[in-house]
Design an enzyme around this catalytic site. Structure first.
Site, PDB file in Angstrom:
ATOM      1  CG  HIS A 105      -1.823   1.234   1.237  1.00  0.00           C
ATOM      2  ND1 HIS A 105      -2.832   1.440   0.317  1.00  0.00           N
ATOM      3  CD2 HIS A 105      -1.830   2.331   2.050  1.00  0.00           C
ATOM      4  CE1 HIS A 105      -3.434   2.587   0.568  1.00  0.00           C
ATOM      5  NE2 HIS A 105      -2.840   3.153   1.611  1.00  0.00           N
ATOM      6  CB  SER A 106       1.025   4.262   0.295  1.00  0.00           C
ATOM      7  OG  SER A 106       1.391   5.613   0.142  1.00  0.00           O
ATOM      8  CG  LEU A 107       7.380   3.509   0.625  1.00  0.00           C
ATOM      9  CD1 LEU A 107       8.138   4.018  -0.585  1.00  0.00           C
ATOM     10  CD2 LEU A 107       8.036   3.958   1.923  1.00  0.00           C
TER      11      LEU A 107
END
Length: 264
Positions: A105-107
Site C-alpha cells: 500500500h502506498s510506498l
C-alpha cells in the site's frame, strides 16, 4: 535451501514479527504485506485469520514498533535488497512450495514492485500475484507539492491529517510525534529519491486498487500499472481517500481472496 539457524531466525523475526501468529493452516499461501510511509506491520495485523488458505505476513520495516531502535532506510535499493533476503528465506522455509504473493500500500506498493524485480534478478521464485493500492505506477511520478523530507513538522502533520489513517490523538501529542515522524520522513525520502529504471514487464498478474478521492494519487496513473505486467491486470476502484482499502477491509480482502483462489 536456506539453513534455518539463529541468523535466519533473527532476520525473519525482525522483518516478519507476526510470522508465528498467522493462524493459517500448514501449507497456506504466504501473502507478504508492505505498509505505507510511516506505517508498520500492525496495519495488516487484523487481516490474519481473515483469509482462509492464506498466511498473511505483515512486514515490519526498521524505525518503528518492534524495530523502533533501528535507523530507517533512506533509499530504495538497500531496503529492497535486505527485504529480499528475508522474503526468500521465508519462502524457502514455507510449506507452500515456493509460492507466495505480495501486497503493498502506498510506498509499500513501490517497494513490493521493486522487491519482485530484485528477486527476479537473483533468479528466485516469482510471486503468483502482486496487489497494489494507494500508489501511482512506478514509471509515472507524483509531481504535486514540496518534498515531504524538506517539510517542517507542522507541514508533515498537516499532510498526515489530509491523508487520514493517523489517529488525531497521535497527531496532537508532541511526544508521540517525536517517535513516528522520523520514520514518516525517512519513508517519504525513500519514495522521493526513487528513480524508476526500465526492465521487462513482470510475468506476474497485478491487481491495482485506486481510491477516487485520494489526494496524492491519480486514478489514471494507478491504471498505468497495467504496463508493468505481461500477465493479467485487474483494476478495482474504491470510493474514499488514501486509506479506503483499510476502511473497506472486507471488500479488499475479498478481492485478494478471489484473485488467489487458484493457489489456495
Amino acid at each position: 535451501m536456506t539453513v534455518y539457524d539463529e541468523t535466519t531466525d533473527g532476520l525473519l523475526t525482525s522483518w516478519l514479527p507476526f510470522r508465528a501468529l498467522t493462524g493459517a493452516e500448514p501449507g497456506a499461501l504466504p501473502l507478504y504485506c508492505l505498509p505505507h510511509a510511516g506505517g508498520s506491520a500492525s496495519a495488516f495485523r487484523l487481516w490474519q485469520r481473515e483469509l482462509p488458505g492464506i498466511a498473511v505476513q505483515p512486514v515490519q520495516p526498521p524505525g518503528r514498533e518492534s524495530r523502533h531502535k533501528e535507523p530507517p532506510y533512506l533509499r530504495m535499493e538497500p531496503l529492497v535488497s535486505d527485504l529480499a533476503d528475508a522474503v526468500l528465506a521465508d519462502v524457502d522455509l514455507s510449506a507452500a512450495g515456493h509460492r507466495y504473493a505480495l501486497y503493498g500500500h502506498s510506498l509499500g506498493a513501490i517497494v513490493a514492485f521493486e522487491l519482485v524485480r530484485e528477486i527476479r534478478r537473483r533468479g528466485g521464485p516469482q510471486p503468483v500475484h502482486l496487489f497494489v493500492s494507494g500508489s501511482d505506477a512506478p514509471h509515472v511520478t507524483y509531481e504535486g507539492g514540496p518534498p515531504v523530507r524538506e517539510m517542517t513538522r507542522a507541514q508533515v502533520v498537516a499532510l498526515l491529517r489530509k491523508l487520514g489513517g493517523t489517529p488525531e490523538w497521535l497527531l496532537a501529542d508532541p511526544g508521540a510525534l517525536e517517535m513516528i515522524l522520523p520514520a514518516v520522513q525517512a519513508d517519504f525520502t525513500v519514495k522521493e529519491t526513487y528513480r524508476y529504471t526500465d526492465e521487462p514487464p513482470l510475468a506476474v498478474p497485478i491487481t491495482a486498487m485506486p481510491s477516487g478521492a485520494d489526494p496524492r494519487v491519480a486514478p489514471a496513473k494507478v491504471a498505468a500499472w497495467r504496463d508493468q505486467t505481461a500477465d493479467e491486470f485487474a483494476l478495482h476502484p474504491f470510493d474514499g481517500g488514501h486509506f479506503a482499502v483499510f476502511e473497506q477491509a472486507a471488500r479488499t480482502r475479498g478481492i485478494v481472496a478471489e484473485a488467489l483462489r487458484p493457489w489456495v
